[in-house]
Design a protein around this motif. Structure first.
Motif, PDB file in Angstrom:
ATOM      1  N   MET A   1       1.041  -1.184  -0.024  1.00 21.72           N
ATOM      2  CA  MET A   1      -0.152  -0.082  -0.033  1.00 21.72           C
ATOM      3  C   MET A   1       0.731   1.236  -0.051  1.00 21.72           C
ATOM      4  SD  MET A   1      -3.160  -1.048   2.447  1.00 21.72           S
ATOM      5  CE  MET A   1      -2.312  -1.200   3.834  1.00 21.72           C
ATOM      6  N   GLY A   2       0.607   2.207  -0.796  1.00 22.82           N
ATOM      7  CA  GLY A   2       1.161   3.494  -0.744  1.00 22.82           C
ATOM      8  C   GLY A   2       0.333   4.729  -0.951  1.00 22.82           C
ATOM      9  N   THR A   3       1.065   5.899  -1.233  1.00 26.46           N
ATOM     10  CA  THR A   3       0.353   7.110  -1.421  1.00 26.46           C
ATOM     11  C   THR A   3      -0.628   6.916  -2.420  1.00 26.46           C
ATOM     12  OG1 THR A   3       2.101   8.094  -2.641  1.00 26.46           O
ATOM     13  CG2 THR A   3       1.970   8.433   0.001  1.00 26.46           C
ATOM     14  N   GLN A   4      -0.205   6.369  -3.671  1.00 30.45           N
ATOM     15  CA  GLN A   4      -1.358   6.089  -4.747  1.00 30.45           C
ATOM     16  C   GLN A   4      -2.581   5.586  -4.617  1.00 30.45           C
ATOM     17  OE1 GLN A   4       1.467   4.401  -4.396  1.00 30.45           O
ATOM     18  NE2 GLN A   4       0.915   2.237  -4.822  1.00 30.45           N
ATOM     19  N   GLU A   5      -2.952   4.962  -3.485  1.00 27.11           N
ATOM     20  CA  GLU A   5      -4.035   4.300  -2.997  1.00 27.11           C
ATOM     21  C   GLU A   5      -5.010   5.260  -2.409  1.00 27.11           C
ATOM     22  OE1 GLU A   5      -2.751   1.255  -0.853  1.00 27.11           O
ATOM     23  OE2 GLU A   5      -1.750   0.085  -2.475  1.00 27.11           O
ATOM     24  N   ILE A   6      -4.504   6.428  -2.264  1.00 24.19           N
ATOM     25  CA  ILE A   6      -5.547   7.529  -1.643  1.00 24.19           C
ATOM     26  C   ILE A   6      -6.894   7.623  -2.548  1.00 24.19           C
ATOM     27  CG2 ILE A   6      -5.890   9.953  -0.916  1.00 24.19           C
ATOM     28  CD1 ILE A   6      -3.003   9.909  -0.059  1.00 24.19           C
ATOM     29  N   GLY A   7      -6.540   7.658  -3.611  1.00 17.20           N
ATOM     30  CA  GLY A   7      -7.548   7.894  -4.723  1.00 17.20           C
ATOM     31  C   GLY A   7      -8.943   7.316  -4.465  1.00 17.20           C
ATOM     32  N   PRO A   8      -9.065   6.129  -4.357  1.00 11.66           N
ATOM     33  CA  PRO A   8     -10.338   5.312  -3.961  1.00 11.66           C
ATOM     34  C   PRO A   8     -11.214   5.948  -2.909  1.00 11.66           C
ATOM     35  CG  PRO A   8      -8.609   3.725  -4.607  1.00 11.66           C
ATOM     36  CD  PRO A   8      -7.769   5.054  -4.509  1.00 11.66           C
ATOM     37  N   PHE A   9     -10.300   6.571  -2.192  1.00 16.94           N
ATOM     38  CA  PHE A   9     -11.043   7.256  -0.781  1.00 16.94           C
ATOM     39  C   PHE A   9     -11.286   8.493  -0.624  1.00 16.94           C
ATOM     40  CE2 PHE A   9      -8.360   3.150   0.066  1.00 16.94           C
ATOM     41  CZ  PHE A   9      -9.394   2.473   0.187  1.00 16.94           C
ATOM     42  N   GLY A  10     -11.412   9.105  -1.840  1.00 21.45           N
ATOM     43  CA  GLY A  10     -12.071  10.394  -1.885  1.00 21.45           C
ATOM     44  C   GLY A  10     -10.634  11.433  -1.666  1.00 21.45           C
ATOM     45  N   ALA A  11     -10.840  12.776  -2.042  1.00 20.08           N
ATOM     46  CA  ALA A  11      -9.883  13.722  -1.961  1.00 20.08           C
ATOM     47  C   ALA A  11      -9.672  14.380  -0.751  1.00 20.08           C
ATOM     48  CB  ALA A  11     -10.351  14.688  -3.220  1.00 20.08           C
ATOM     49  N   GLY A  12     -10.333  14.007   0.306  1.00 23.41           N
ATOM     50  CA  GLY A  12     -10.131  14.565   1.557  1.00 23.41           C
ATOM     51  C   GLY A  12     -10.834  15.895   1.811  1.00 23.41           C
ATOM     52  N   VAL A  84     -11.548  -2.857  -3.279  1.00 19.70           N
ATOM     53  CA  VAL A  84     -11.481  -1.564  -2.492  1.00 19.70           C
ATOM     54  C   VAL A  84     -11.028  -2.212  -1.110  1.00 19.70           C
ATOM     55  CG1 VAL A  84     -12.563   0.083  -1.014  1.00 19.70           C
ATOM     56  CG2 VAL A  84     -13.136  -0.209  -3.536  1.00 19.70           C
ATOM     57  N   LEU A  85     -11.483  -3.662  -0.702  1.00 17.61           N
ATOM     58  CA  LEU A  85     -10.992  -4.358   0.367  1.00 17.61           C
ATOM     59  C   LEU A  85      -9.457  -4.401   0.557  1.00 17.61           C
ATOM     60  CD1 LEU A  85     -14.114  -6.352   1.198  1.00 17.61           C
ATOM     61  CD2 LEU A  85     -13.733  -3.950   2.093  1.00 17.61           C
ATOM     62  N   ALA A  86      -9.144  -4.771  -0.747  1.00 10.83           N
ATOM     63  CA  ALA A  86      -7.607  -5.001  -0.724  1.00 10.83           C
ATOM     64  C   ALA A  86      -6.615  -3.956  -0.543  1.00 10.83           C
ATOM     65  CB  ALA A  86      -7.270  -5.711  -2.142  1.00 10.83           C
ATOM     66  N   LEU A  87      -7.176  -2.759  -0.541  1.00  6.73           N
ATOM     67  CA  LEU A  87      -6.427  -1.724  -0.240  1.00  6.73           C
ATOM     68  C   LEU A  87      -6.666  -1.301   1.248  1.00  6.73           C
ATOM     69  CD1 LEU A  87      -7.324   0.541  -3.189  1.00  6.73           C
ATOM     70  CD2 LEU A  87      -5.513  -0.833  -3.000  1.00  6.73           C
ATOM     71  N   LEU A  88      -7.349  -1.878   1.957  1.00 14.05           N
ATOM     72  CA  LEU A  88      -7.643  -1.498   3.307  1.00 14.05           C
ATOM     73  C   LEU A  88      -6.746  -2.304   4.272  1.00 14.05           C
ATOM     74  CD1 LEU A  88     -11.667  -1.363   3.369  1.00 14.05           C
ATOM     75  CD2 LEU A  88     -10.134   0.636   3.521  1.00 14.05           C
ATOM     76  N   PRO A  89      -6.435  -1.834   5.551  1.00  6.79           N
ATOM     77  CA  PRO A  89      -5.705  -2.508   6.722  1.00  6.79           C
ATOM     78  C   PRO A  89      -6.560  -3.950   6.827  1.00  6.79           C
ATOM     79  CG  PRO A  89      -5.841  -0.298   7.281  1.00  6.79           C
ATOM     80  CD  PRO A  89      -6.859  -0.303   6.180  1.00  6.79           C
ATOM     81  N   PRO A  90      -5.758  -4.912   6.883  1.00  2.60           N
ATOM     82  CA  PRO A  90      -6.434  -6.399   7.006  1.00  2.60           C
ATOM     83  C   PRO A  90      -7.665  -6.462   7.962  1.00  2.60           C
ATOM     84  CG  PRO A  90      -4.172  -6.669   6.997  1.00  2.60           C
ATOM     85  CD  PRO A  90      -4.329  -5.207   7.015  1.00  2.60           C
ATOM     86  N   PRO A  91      -7.695  -5.720   9.165  1.00  2.00           N
ATOM     87  CA  PRO A  91      -8.810  -5.827  10.044  1.00  2.00           C
ATOM     88  C   PRO A  91      -9.991  -5.140   9.684  1.00  2.00           C
ATOM     89  CG  PRO A  91      -6.556  -5.181  11.233  1.00  2.00           C
ATOM     90  CD  PRO A  91      -6.462  -5.162  10.027  1.00  2.00           C
ATOM     91  N   LEU A  92      -9.677  -3.977   8.898  1.00  2.00           N
ATOM     92  CA  LEU A  92     -11.007  -3.318   8.641  1.00  2.00           C
ATOM     93  C   LEU A  92     -11.567  -3.978   7.315  1.00  2.00           C
ATOM     94  CD1 LEU A  92     -12.782  -0.827   8.850  1.00  2.00           C
ATOM     95  CD2 LEU A  92     -11.158   0.471   7.353  1.00  2.00           C
ATOM     96  N   ALA A  93     -10.810  -4.354   6.600  1.00  2.00           N
ATOM     97  CA  ALA A  93     -11.226  -5.297   5.432  1.00  2.00           C
ATOM     98  C   ALA A  93     -12.013  -6.538   5.923  1.00  2.00           C
ATOM     99  CB  ALA A  93     -10.135  -5.720   4.456  1.00  2.00           C
ATOM    100  N   PRO A 116     -14.725   4.382   3.185  1.00  2.00           N
ATOM    101  CA  PRO A 116     -14.070   5.123   4.066  1.00  2.00           C
ATOM    102  C   PRO A 116     -13.377   6.325   3.379  1.00  2.00           C
ATOM    103  CG  PRO A 116     -13.416   2.535   4.322  1.00  2.00           C
ATOM    104  CD  PRO A 116     -14.384   2.751   3.272  1.00  2.00           C
ATOM    105  N   GLN A 117     -12.920   7.196   4.052  1.00  2.00           N
ATOM    106  CA  GLN A 117     -12.691   8.486   3.282  1.00  2.00           C
ATOM    107  C   GLN A 117     -11.217   9.046   3.780  1.00  2.00           C
ATOM    108  OE1 GLN A 117     -14.328  10.252   0.918  1.00  2.00           O
ATOM    109  NE2 GLN A 117     -15.109   8.437   0.733  1.00  2.00           N
TER     110      GLN A 117
END
Length: 277
Positions: A1-12, A84-93, A116-117
């Motif tokens: 996971m890295g900064t490029q994965e912010i996109g699916p979770f909104g623009a803040g 989307v779940l693949a980008l989340l921390p394992p507990p949240l997924a 998640p945002q």
């Protein structure tokens, strides 16, 4: 996971977060539970507690599958996809995958965001994964991942008033447990709001709680929401309890799937504010 994965979770932005919250609230109101099947099921066991220290996600799974009945309902169309779940921390997924089996997890009083945002706040970048039901506060984890050992089970913060337009520095409180154990706390606390039967008492001398130790098993978790006094959790077959004490006074909430499970509590003659048995 890295900064490029912010996109699916909104623009803040506040608009993105508001849309995500509306989606969660709409989903919770749209997907109503079917007829309760509590009396057709055995009392939920408490052996899941044995896994809390070694595998809290397994403990969560056993708790949820035993506590909430299965429902004959179609999948929630707004639920996060596997991509989307693949980008989340394992507990949240894992929590969201479990919600596919038990949709009650998406009907919590304080909803889990289906989307998640990512947000940026004065104390750092965060991912909002759950919100208070009136939008006054939220729960977050660090985002994007930092490339360290905490990525798989990050710390959790509770933030007060993050959406007040005149509040540039909202109060943020680190929670006592990392995400995997926090999700277990969160689920235990929310279970009382969805239980078919409950009992609760407050402003009670703390020493009157002592007899409860004879049949309640403590759940080895830190205080939930210490900034609000901190609930500790207990369980017995078919019964969950959230108890908060400040040294002299206490309040307790009991949740049950069977009405008769509450009946033995009558012998304690607590000053009940509600008692469904």
């Amino acid at each position: 996971m890295g900064t490029q994965e912010i996109g699916p979770f909104g623009a803040g932005t506040a608009a993105d977060l508001a849309d995500a919250a509306r989606t969660a609230w709409f989903s919770a109101s749209r997907t109503r539970p079917g007829p309760d099947a509590s009396f057709e099921q055995p009392l939920p066991a408490v052996d899941w507690i044995d896994h809390v220290d070694t595998d809290p996600i397994r403990a969560l799974e056993l708790l949820v599958l035993g506590w909430y009945p299965a429902e004959d309902s179609p999948p929630d169309p707004d639920a996060p996809t596997d991509d989307v779940l693949a980008l989340l921390p394992p507990p949240l997924a894992a929590f969201h995958r479990l919600a596919r089996l038990r949709p009650a997890l998406y009907r919590f009083n304080h909803p889990m965001l289906l989307h998640p945002q990512h947000v940026t706040r004065p104390d750092g970048a965060r991912m909002v994964f759950a919100v208070e039901n009136q939008g006054c506060s939220d729960w977050t984890i660090p985002w994007p991942p930092r490339g360290g050992p905490e990525d798989d089970d990050p710390p959790v913060w509770h933030t007060e008033g993050p959406y007040d337009y005149d509040n540039d520095d909202p109060d943020t409180h680190l929670q006592t447990e990392p995400l995997s154990r926090f999700l277990l706390q969160f689920t235990l606390k929310e279970a009382s709001g969805l239980a078919p039967f409950s009992a609760w008492t407050d402003l009670m001398p703390v020493e009157r709680l002592e007899p409860l130790r004879n049949f309640l098993r403590p759940i080895p978790l830190g205080p939930y929401m210490p900034d609000y006094g901190g609930h500790l959790f207990y369980a017995a077959p078919g019964l969950l309890a959230a108890i908060r004490a400040d040294g002299t006074q206490a309040d307790a909430v009991f949740a049950a799937r069977h009405r008769e499970t509450l009946a033995p509590l009558k012998t304690y003659t607590f000053p009940w504010r509600r008692f469904d048995a």
